[in-house]
Design an enzyme around this catalytic site. Structure first.
Site, PDB file in Angstrom:
ATOM      1  N   ARG A 118       0.766  -1.080   0.146  1.00 38.77           N
ATOM      2  CA  ARG A 118       0.039   0.019  -0.115  1.00 38.77           C
ATOM      3  C   ARG A 118       0.751   1.311  -0.238  1.00 38.77           C
ATOM      4  O   ARG A 118       0.586   2.225  -0.714  1.00 38.77           O
ATOM      5  CB  ARG A 118      -0.872   0.162   1.293  1.00 38.77           C
ATOM      6  CG  ARG A 118      -1.871   1.075   1.286  1.00 38.77           C
ATOM      7  CD  ARG A 118      -2.839   0.963   2.300  1.00 38.77           C
ATOM      8  NE  ARG A 118      -3.596   2.236   2.320  1.00 38.77           N
ATOM      9  CZ  ARG A 118      -3.831   3.051   3.564  1.00 38.77           C
ATOM     10  NH1 ARG A 118      -2.874   2.838   4.667  1.00 38.77           N
ATOM     11  NH2 ARG A 118      -4.640   4.177   3.490  1.00 38.77           N
ATOM     12  N   HIS A 123       0.836   4.169  -2.993  1.00 39.27           N
ATOM     13  CA  HIS A 123       0.570   5.641  -2.567  1.00 39.27           C
ATOM     14  C   HIS A 123       1.718   6.301  -3.071  1.00 39.27           C
ATOM     15  O   HIS A 123       1.689   7.661  -3.341  1.00 39.27           O
ATOM     16  CB  HIS A 123       0.337   5.682  -0.982  1.00 39.27           C
ATOM     17  CG  HIS A 123      -1.056   5.356  -0.802  1.00 39.27           C
ATOM     18  ND1 HIS A 123      -1.850   6.038   0.276  1.00 39.27           N
ATOM     19  CD2 HIS A 123      -1.917   4.288  -0.947  1.00 39.27           C
ATOM     20  CE1 HIS A 123      -2.994   5.659   0.219  1.00 39.27           C
ATOM     21  NE2 HIS A 123      -3.232   4.414  -0.504  1.00 39.27           N
ATOM     22  N   ASN A 176      -2.952   9.095   3.473  1.00 45.37           N
ATOM     23  CA  ASN A 176      -1.709   8.549   4.087  1.00 45.37           C
ATOM     24  C   ASN A 176      -1.724   8.367   5.597  1.00 45.37           C
ATOM     25  O   ASN A 176      -0.581   7.769   5.907  1.00 45.37           O
ATOM     26  CB  ASN A 176      -0.539   9.424   3.501  1.00 45.37           C
ATOM     27  CG  ASN A 176      -0.411   9.019   1.900  1.00 45.37           C
ATOM     28  OD1 ASN A 176      -0.700   8.215   1.352  1.00 45.37           O
ATOM     29  ND2 ASN A 176       0.161  10.018   1.220  1.00 45.37           N
ATOM     30  N   HIS A 223      -6.235  -5.797  -2.704  1.00 45.11           N
ATOM     31  CA  HIS A 223      -7.299  -5.732  -1.249  1.00 45.11           C
ATOM     32  C   HIS A 223      -7.422  -7.168  -0.849  1.00 45.11           C
ATOM     33  O   HIS A 223      -8.361  -7.278   0.446  1.00 45.11           O
ATOM     34  CB  HIS A 223      -8.320  -5.053  -1.869  1.00 45.11           C
ATOM     35  CG  HIS A 223      -8.246  -3.716  -2.049  1.00 45.11           C
ATOM     36  ND1 HIS A 223      -9.184  -2.862  -2.603  1.00 45.11           N
ATOM     37  CD2 HIS A 223      -7.299  -2.826  -1.683  1.00 45.11           C
ATOM     38  CE1 HIS A 223      -8.991  -1.469  -2.742  1.00 45.11           C
ATOM     39  NE2 HIS A 223      -7.723  -1.514  -2.535  1.00 45.11           N
TER      40      HIS A 223
END
Length: 330
Positions: A66, A70, A98, A197
């Site tokens: 993740r 990002h 974040n 996910h």
């Protein structure tokens, strides 16, 4: 060709003699063997530290993949998400999307270990890409994809730049595909990378709007399985608590596999952006294909994560190689 090879060897020898270790011939492009001469132990050091840390923190794979996602979607894969806020310039990591990122300490540990062996050589952006791969791959005892290296680190990190660059958990399909297209990714990449996910957890606030008064009639999102919605309501009170998290892939949040596509077709995708993948004919077909074949998910993810890892990378003389991943070099 021979002339170029001879020139590269000559320049490399001069660089080694006068300036320290600089891989001139690899400058300006990503390569699987970028640090072969300059820091041959780099990947081994990352792997060893990640293997050690995942033993006590099996959720590290979800956290670091993740973080890489990002990072790459804002200013490209330049480790700008690792920079701390300086003075009045609020860094990316402080932006709301974040604020729940974690694992920065692991990247710090890896950087410290590599700097002892190869000072000022291996970028934080490359360390993040390797660490994310190794953390997701840890349960398999082998790397699930190869990582091209040679990224340089950015020197700017602004919280305001996360707006419009990071996909929202509430986004519809049109918004998602437009954002991915701007990053050089297509509908297949959107569906495949959403498969990440299958590991990790989410805070209630990122999906609770689907549970309460969705259409103004006190109901849940009709695209969400009613039984699952009721189970989520029991876990996430209204208003949402900032401390409560829920598995993104029920019963399988620590297993990197294609189970995400099973739950998606069962209308149990946690985010509105998950459910959105079934609202488009092309993406829906990809979901079905990946759900039917576990074996097809892994090579598909390897291909898409490689594309993601090359978004707007800095190479050659651009950027820098940070000595500390949290601050730009003095």
């Amino acid at each position: 060709m021979k002339m170029r090879a001879g020139y590269c060897i000559f320049i490399l020898l001069v660089s080694l003699t006068l300036f320290g270790i600089v891989d001139v011939c690899n400058a300006g492009k990503l390569s699987y063997k970028f640090y072969k001469r300059t820091c041959p132990r780099a990947e081994q050091i990352v792997t060893e530290i990640i293997q050690n840390r995942t033993q006590s923190n099996p959720s590290l794979g979800a956290r670091l993949i993740r973080m890489q996602f990002h990072d790459c979607f804002v200013r490209g894969c330049d480790a700008s998400v690792l920079l701390d806020t300086v003075n009045n310039s609020t860094a990316e990591k402080e932006a709301i999307p974040n604020s729940s990122l974690s694992g920065f300490d692991v990247i710090d540990d890896i950087k410290t270990a590599i700097e002892r062996v190869c000072p000022k050589v291996v970028s934080c952006a490359d360390i993040l890409a390797l660490a994310a791969r190794d953390a997701v791959s840890a349960p398999f005892s082998k790397p699930l994809w190869d990582v091209q290296l040679g990224r340089r680190d950015g020197m700017i990190s602004l919280a305001t730049e996360t707006n419009g660059n990071l996909p929202s958990p509430f986004a519809n399909f049109t918004s998602l595909i437009q954002l991915f297209n701007r990053k050089g990714l297509d509908v297949n990449d959107l569906v495949v990378l959403s498969g990440a996910h299958t590991i990790g957890v989410a805070h209630c606030a990122t999906f609770s709007s689907r549970l309460y008064n969705f259409t103004g009639k006190g109901d849940a999102d009709p695209s969400l399985d009613p039984t699952y919605a009721e189970a989520l309501r029991k876990q996430c009170p209204n208003p949402a608590s900032p401390t409560i998290t829920v598995e993104m892939d029920p019963t399988s949040s620590l297993s990197f596999d294609n189970h995400y596509y099973d739950i998606l077709l069962q209308k149990k995708g946690l985010f509105g952006s998950d459910a959105a993948l079934l609202t488009n004919r092309n993406s829906g077909k990809i979901v079905t294909r990946l759900q039917r074949s576990r074996s097809s998910f892994f090579p598909a993810f390897a291909k898409s994560v490689k594309k993601m890892g090359a978004i707007e990378v800095l190479t050659g003389n651009a950027g820098e190689v940070r000595q500390n991943c949290r601050v730009v070099n003095p």
